[in-house]
Scaffold this active site. Structure first.
Site, PDB file in Angstrom:
ATOM      1  N   CYS A   7      -7.537  24.768  -9.084  1.00  0.00           N
ATOM      2  CA  CYS A   7      -8.298  25.579  -8.236  1.00  0.00           C
ATOM      3  C   CYS A   7      -7.812  26.807  -7.745  1.00  0.00           C
ATOM      4  O   CYS A   7      -6.632  26.856  -7.036  1.00  0.00           O
ATOM      5  CB  CYS A   7      -8.740  24.716  -6.894  1.00  0.00           C
ATOM      6  SG  CYS A   7      -9.866  25.351  -5.796  1.00  0.00           S
ATOM      7  N   CYS A  10      -7.244  26.732  -3.845  1.00  0.00           N
ATOM      8  CA  CYS A  10      -6.158  25.872  -3.478  1.00  0.00           C
ATOM      9  C   CYS A  10      -4.602  26.669  -3.734  1.00  0.00           C
ATOM     10  O   CYS A  10      -4.017  26.636  -2.764  1.00  0.00           O
ATOM     11  CB  CYS A  10      -6.312  24.579  -4.319  1.00  0.00           C
ATOM     12  SG  CYS A  10      -7.592  23.346  -3.780  1.00  0.00           S
ATOM     13  N   ASP A  33     -12.711  39.110   0.127  1.00  0.00           N
ATOM     14  CA  ASP A  33     -13.145  39.163  -1.173  1.00  0.00           C
ATOM     15  C   ASP A  33     -12.635  40.285  -2.149  1.00  0.00           C
ATOM     16  O   ASP A  33     -12.522  41.291  -1.633  1.00  0.00           O
ATOM     17  CB  ASP A  33     -14.556  39.017  -1.212  1.00  0.00           C
ATOM     18  CG  ASP A  33     -15.302  38.315  -2.470  1.00  0.00           C
ATOM     19  OD1 ASP A  33     -15.058  39.258  -3.517  1.00  0.00           O
ATOM     20  OD2 ASP A  33     -15.879  37.269  -2.534  1.00  0.00           O
ATOM     21  N   HIS A  49      -9.296  20.582  -0.337  1.00  0.00           N
ATOM     22  CA  HIS A  49     -10.407  20.968  -1.492  1.00  0.00           C
ATOM     23  C   HIS A  49     -11.633  20.008  -1.367  1.00  0.00           C
ATOM     24  O   HIS A  49     -11.329  18.667  -1.389  1.00  0.00           O
ATOM     25  CB  HIS A  49      -9.571  20.631  -2.751  1.00  0.00           C
ATOM     26  CG  HIS A  49     -10.491  21.009  -4.017  1.00  0.00           C
ATOM     27  ND1 HIS A  49     -10.473  22.296  -4.385  1.00  0.00           N
ATOM     28  CD2 HIS A  49     -11.245  20.308  -4.637  1.00  0.00           C
ATOM     29  CE1 HIS A  49     -11.543  22.206  -5.429  1.00  0.00           C
ATOM     30  NE2 HIS A  49     -11.748  20.838  -5.548  1.00  0.00           N
ATOM     31  N   ASN A  88     -22.734  29.378  -1.245  1.00  0.00           N
ATOM     32  CA  ASN A  88     -23.315  29.005  -2.470  1.00  0.00           C
ATOM     33  C   ASN A  88     -22.655  27.718  -2.965  1.00  0.00           C
ATOM     34  O   ASN A  88     -21.829  27.421  -3.009  1.00  0.00           O
ATOM     35  CB  ASN A  88     -22.701  30.088  -3.586  1.00  0.00           C
ATOM     36  CG  ASN A  88     -23.219  31.641  -3.062  1.00  0.00           C
ATOM     37  OD1 ASN A  88     -24.206  31.824  -2.587  1.00  0.00           O
ATOM     38  ND2 ASN A  88     -22.400  32.549  -3.468  1.00  0.00           N
ATOM     39  N   HIS A 101     -16.574  27.308   0.412  1.00  0.00           N
ATOM     40  CA  HIS A 101     -16.161  28.689   0.740  1.00  0.00           C
ATOM     41  C   HIS A 101     -17.196  29.200   1.555  1.00  0.00           C
ATOM     42  O   HIS A 101     -18.486  29.133   1.063  1.00  0.00           O
ATOM     43  CB  HIS A 101     -15.508  29.614  -0.095  1.00  0.00           C
ATOM     44  CG  HIS A 101     -16.021  29.626  -1.323  1.00  0.00           C
ATOM     45  ND1 HIS A 101     -16.427  29.173  -2.465  1.00  0.00           N
ATOM     46  CD2 HIS A 101     -16.849  31.219  -1.681  1.00  0.00           C
ATOM     47  CE1 HIS A 101     -16.922  29.723  -3.237  1.00  0.00           C
ATOM     48  NE2 HIS A 101     -17.449  30.811  -2.923  1.00  0.00           N
TER      49      HIS A 101
END
Length: 114
Positions: A7, A10, A33, A49, A88, A101
């Site tokens: 990930c 992570c 971002d 996670h 999302n 997130h």
């Protein structure tokens, strides 16, 4: 839930992948971002996670709430009084990294839809 070795988020939490960190707590990490869609576009992730927001809320509701508290701290630090928060959840919603997130978007007047 423990970290997922594959990930991206992570790896950012672990410090293995660089990110521009703007806020952190014991349970969250927030960073800019890399493809911002607003002048302020920060991602707030749980240090643990979970594949999406629903899974996070079911497993660790207090950490899910911590994401919202971190979002307010980021907005305050960025000097934005109005901002949008977006989770999302799932590929059909546009989720591309399957680690829960929260997008904090602001710094301009926003229309609808996002």
């Amino acid at each position: 839930m423990s970290a997922d070795a594959d990930c991206l988020f992570c790896k950012i939490v672990a410090g293995d992948v660089p990110a521009t960190v703007v806020h952190e707590t014991a349970t969250t990490l927030a960073f800019r971002d890399i493809n911002p869609v607003a002048p302020t576009h920060v991602l707030v992730v749980p240090r643990s996670h979970h594949p999406n927001a629903a899974a996070l809320a079911a497993a660790e509701p207090t950490v899910a709430a911590d994401l919202l508290t971190s979002a307010q701290a980021i907005a305050d630090a960025e000097g934005i009084s109005g901002y949008r928060l977006v989770f999302n959840t799932g590929a059909d919603a546009g989720q591309t990294v399957f680690h829960a997130h929260l997008h904090v978007l602001g710094g301009e007047t926003m229309g609808w839809p996002a």
